[in-house]
Design a protein around this motif. Structure first.
Motif, PDB file in Angstrom:
ATOM      1  N   PHE A 115       0.827  -1.209   0.000  1.00 20.49           N
ATOM      2  CA  PHE A 115       0.000   0.000   0.000  1.00 20.49           C
ATOM      3  C   PHE A 115       0.862   1.260   0.000  1.00 20.49           C
ATOM      4  O   PHE A 115       0.643   2.176  -0.805  1.00 20.49           O
ATOM      5  N   TYR A 116       1.860   1.319   0.892  1.00 20.89           N
ATOM      6  CA  TYR A 116       2.700   2.513   0.962  1.00 20.89           C
ATOM      7  C   TYR A 116       3.402   2.794  -0.364  1.00 20.89           C
ATOM      8  O   TYR A 116       3.617   3.960  -0.722  1.00 20.89           O
ATOM      9  N   ARG A 117       3.742   1.749  -1.081  1.00 19.24           N
ATOM     10  CA  ARG A 117       4.444   1.947  -2.359  1.00 19.24           C
ATOM     11  C   ARG A 117       3.563   2.596  -3.422  1.00 19.24           C
ATOM     12  O   ARG A 117       4.067   3.108  -4.415  1.00 19.24           O
ATOM     13  N   ARG A 156       9.570   8.977   3.051  1.00 21.04           N
ATOM     14  CA  ARG A 156       8.924   8.050   3.984  1.00 21.04           C
ATOM     15  C   ARG A 156       7.684   8.641   4.655  1.00 21.04           C
ATOM     16  O   ARG A 156       7.028   7.958   5.442  1.00 21.04           O
ATOM     17  N   VAL A 157       7.377   9.893   4.383  1.00 19.35           N
ATOM     18  CA  VAL A 157       6.152  10.502   4.912  1.00 19.35           C
ATOM     19  C   VAL A 157       5.118  10.488   3.796  1.00 19.35           C
ATOM     20  O   VAL A 157       5.310  11.106   2.745  1.00 19.35           O
ATOM     21  N   VAL A 158       4.030   9.735   4.009  1.00 16.54           N
ATOM     22  CA  VAL A 158       3.027   9.494   2.967  1.00 16.54           C
ATOM     23  C   VAL A 158       1.627   9.598   3.573  1.00 16.54           C
ATOM     24  O   VAL A 158       1.460   9.677   4.789  1.00 16.54           O
ATOM     25  N   GLU A 159       0.627   9.570   2.704  1.00 13.25           N
ATOM     26  CA  GLU A 159      -0.754   9.497   3.175  1.00 13.25           C
ATOM     27  C   GLU A 159      -1.058   8.043   3.502  1.00 13.25           C
ATOM     28  O   GLU A 159      -1.244   7.212   2.624  1.00 13.25           O
ATOM     29  N   GLY A 160      -1.086   7.733   4.799  1.00 14.38           N
ATOM     30  CA  GLY A 160      -1.248   6.355   5.232  1.00 14.38           C
ATOM     31  C   GLY A 160      -2.645   6.052   5.742  1.00 14.38           C
ATOM     32  O   GLY A 160      -3.640   6.627   5.286  1.00 14.38           O
ATOM     33  N   HIS A 161      -2.700   5.152   6.721  1.00 15.85           N
ATOM     34  CA  HIS A 161      -3.968   4.751   7.333  1.00 15.85           C
ATOM     35  C   HIS A 161      -4.412   5.773   8.367  1.00 15.85           C
ATOM     36  O   HIS A 161      -5.566   6.183   8.406  1.00 15.85           O
ATOM     37  N   GLY A 162      -3.505   6.164   9.250  1.00 22.27           N
ATOM     38  CA  GLY A 162      -3.782   7.213  10.214  1.00 22.27           C
ATOM     39  C   GLY A 162      -4.276   6.753  11.569  1.00 22.27           C
ATOM     40  O   GLY A 162      -4.264   7.537  12.523  1.00 22.27           O
ATOM     41  N   ASP A 163      -4.711   5.510  11.694  1.00 20.61           N
ATOM     42  CA  ASP A 163      -5.221   5.016  12.984  1.00 20.61           C
ATOM     43  C   ASP A 163      -4.994   3.507  13.068  1.00 20.61           C
ATOM     44  O   ASP A 163      -5.930   2.732  13.289  1.00 20.61           O
ATOM     45  N   LEU A 164      -3.752   3.102  12.899  1.00 20.43           N
ATOM     46  CA  LEU A 164      -3.412   1.679  12.769  1.00 20.43           C
ATOM     47  C   LEU A 164      -3.327   1.024  14.145  1.00 20.43           C
ATOM     48  O   LEU A 164      -2.285   1.007  14.788  1.00 20.43           O
ATOM     49  N   ASP A 193     -11.015   0.810   8.919  1.00 21.41           N
ATOM     50  CA  ASP A 193     -11.267   1.955   9.806  1.00 21.41           C
ATOM     51  C   ASP A 193     -10.134   2.972   9.811  1.00 21.41           C
ATOM     52  O   ASP A 193      -9.685   3.414  10.867  1.00 21.41           O
ATOM     53  N   CYS A 194      -9.710   3.384   8.618  1.00 23.31           N
ATOM     54  CA  CYS A 194      -8.683   4.427   8.553  1.00 23.31           C
ATOM     55  C   CYS A 194      -9.285   5.758   9.010  1.00 23.31           C
ATOM     56  O   CYS A 194     -10.500   5.924   9.121  1.00 23.31           O
ATOM     57  N   LEU A 195      -8.414   6.710   9.260  1.00 20.95           N
ATOM     58  CA  LEU A 195      -8.839   8.033   9.696  1.00 20.95           C
ATOM     59  C   LEU A 195      -9.290   8.812   8.451  1.00 20.95           C
ATOM     60  O   LEU A 195      -8.469   9.191   7.619  1.00 20.95           O
ATOM     61  N   GLU A 196     -10.605   9.002   8.337  1.00 19.05           N
ATOM     62  CA  GLU A 196     -11.154   9.524   7.086  1.00 19.05           C
ATOM     63  C   GLU A 196     -11.360  11.028   7.070  1.00 19.05           C
ATOM     64  O   GLU A 196     -11.503  11.633   6.001  1.00 19.05           O
ATOM     65  N   ARG A 228      -3.736  11.856   8.564  1.00 16.84           N
ATOM     66  CA  ARG A 228      -3.332  10.520   8.109  1.00 16.84           C
ATOM     67  C   ARG A 228      -2.085  10.577   7.212  1.00 16.84           C
ATOM     68  O   ARG A 228      -1.659   9.549   6.674  1.00 16.84           O
ATOM     69  N   THR A 229      -1.512  11.776   7.037  1.00 16.58           N
ATOM     70  CA  THR A 229      -0.238  11.909   6.337  1.00 16.58           C
ATOM     71  C   THR A 229       0.861  11.889   7.388  1.00 16.58           C
ATOM     72  O   THR A 229       0.968  12.813   8.201  1.00 16.58           O
ATOM     73  N   LEU A 230       1.649  10.839   7.403  1.00 16.30           N
ATOM     74  CA  LEU A 230       2.596  10.617   8.492  1.00 16.30           C
ATOM     75  C   LEU A 230       3.747   9.732   8.033  1.00 16.30           C
ATOM     76  O   LEU A 230       3.696   9.112   6.973  1.00 16.30           O
ATOM     77  N   ASP A 231       4.776   9.703   8.855  1.00 16.93           N
ATOM     78  CA  ASP A 231       5.925   8.842   8.609  1.00 16.93           C
ATOM     79  C   ASP A 231       5.482   7.381   8.747  1.00 16.93           C
ATOM     80  O   ASP A 231       4.760   7.021   9.687  1.00 16.93           O
ATOM     81  N   ILE A 232       5.925   6.548   7.820  1.00 18.88           N
ATOM     82  CA  ILE A 232       5.625   5.111   7.922  1.00 18.88           C
ATOM     83  C   ILE A 232       6.109   4.567   9.265  1.00 18.88           C
ATOM     84  O   ILE A 232       5.439   3.729   9.884  1.00 18.88           O
TER      85      ILE A 232
END
Length: 358
Positions: A152-154, A219-227, A242-245, A251-255
């Motif tokens: 996903f991150y890729r 390494r800072v991307v739009e991720g899940h945000g609430d893993l 249930d990502c942070l919508e 939800r943009t954060l360092d992996i």
């Protein structure tokens, strides 16, 4: 409230929606029973095959669900964003209507009074939190989680921000945490909260190289945000839900921050070895090995955020005297302090000078 009363009223209260959605007769699949679960921001109704989420009309910081149009928008966003990591789970955003007979119904014709997220119901026994609780998580499971996340991150582009902007955003988050945590109902003294946040801010300033390198490396991307463990499904097909919508910024954060948060939640429930397994699998898959001091900073910062969210529950009349949420806030604050202590050596002049030479 009967159907004629609903027809007469211009609005339908949240309490009425919850009561009627908890009634099996409301649902087209005619379940024998409906389980209603309340969270900080939503009500979730579990039928036989589905989970239906109703957002509360609440306002907390960047989250504002008070307007019907906002709830409609963010139900749609929740479906769209979660299909990135759980395409088979998130089915649709469905209007909640009052039909011509005055009955409340999910979908169909009628006056729209709210919106629901319709999801495939997942067995609780296959969620990561349940597996951690019963000591059934294997290294193979951890590798599956990491592989899913890395794939996903890729697909996500690097966040278009400078190192200075990234550090400024973290600084603003620390300031907001401190403001909320200096609360009369919080167990630690205001001096302890101030010291915790001051150390976090000091690391941002004196070790800014750590953060700037993460930006430079993409390494800072739009991720899940609430893993969290309760959002990871290890059945088939594998899913992270249930990502942070409601905020792209949040939800943009360092992996490393995202993985560190999942590790932190494992530590909180008594499985501290989850973190080492996660980062080992991540390093093998990507070649990226975030410095431990950076991961500890992120974990301290995330724990402070979780403490703040726990204390927010105390603002609600139903939880004002809740020992559960006070204890949860205290637990997270202890984790925040524990992890920031691991960063102390990185703030010594010798450590900063040595890093500058590298």
């Amino acid at each position: 409230m009967d159907s004629s009363a609903i027809r007469r009223r211009g609005t339908v209260s949240l309490a009425t929606k919850v009561r009627l959605l908890s009634d099996p007769r409301t649902w087209p699949e005619c379940p024998r029973m409906v389980t209603a679960l309340e969270t900080h921001m939503s009500w979730v109704f579990l039928t036989v095959e589905h989970a239906w989420k109703l957002k509360k009309p609440v306002h907390y910081g960047e989250l504002d669900f008070r307007r019907l149009s906002a709830r409609q928008h963010f139900c749609g966003e929740e479906v769209r964003l979660n299909r990135r990591l759980a395409p088979s789970v998130y089915l649709d955003a469905v209007p909640l209507v009052v039909d011509a007979h005055g009955a409340l119904r999910p979908g169909g014709d009628g006056r729209v009074v709210d919106w629901l997220v319709k999801m495939r119901r997942l067995p609780a026994s296959a969620m990561l939190d349940a597996l951690l609780d019963s000591a059934r998580v294997t290294r193979r499971d951890v590798r599956r989680i990491v592989r899913h996340l890395v794939a996903f991150y890729r697909t996500q582009p690097a966040a278009p921000m400078s190192g200075a902007a990234y550090r400024r955003r973290l600084r603003e988050g620390i300031d907001a945490n401190e403001s909320e945590l200096r609360h009369p109902g919080c167990s630690p003294s205001t001096e302890a909260i101030a010291a915790l946040c001051a150390t976090q801010r000091a690391l941002l300033v004196r070790r800014r190289d750590l953060f700037d390198r993460r930006i430079d490396a993409g390494r800072v991307v739009e991720g899940h945000g609430d893993l969290r463990p309760e959002h990871v499904y290890l059945g088939l097909p594998f899913a992270i839900i249930d990502c942070l919508e409601f905020s792209k910024d949040l939800r943009t954060l360092d992996i490393a921050d995202e993985l560190g948060f999942l590790a932190l939640e494992g530590e909180r429930v008594g499985v501290p070895e989850l973190g080492a397994a996660l980062f080992a699998a991540y390093g093998e898959a990507t070649g990226d090995t975030p410095p431990p001091v950076l991961v500890h900073f992120y974990q301290s910062y995330r724990a402070a955020i979780r403490a703040k969210l726990a204390l927010w529950h105390l603002r609600e009349p139903a939880y004002r005297d809740s020992a559960h949420w006070r204890a949860k806030a205290q637990c997270y604050l202890e984790l925040a302090q524990r992890h920031i202590e691991h960063c102390a050596s990185a703030l010594t002049p010798d450590a900063v000078s040595a890093e500058a030479v590298r």
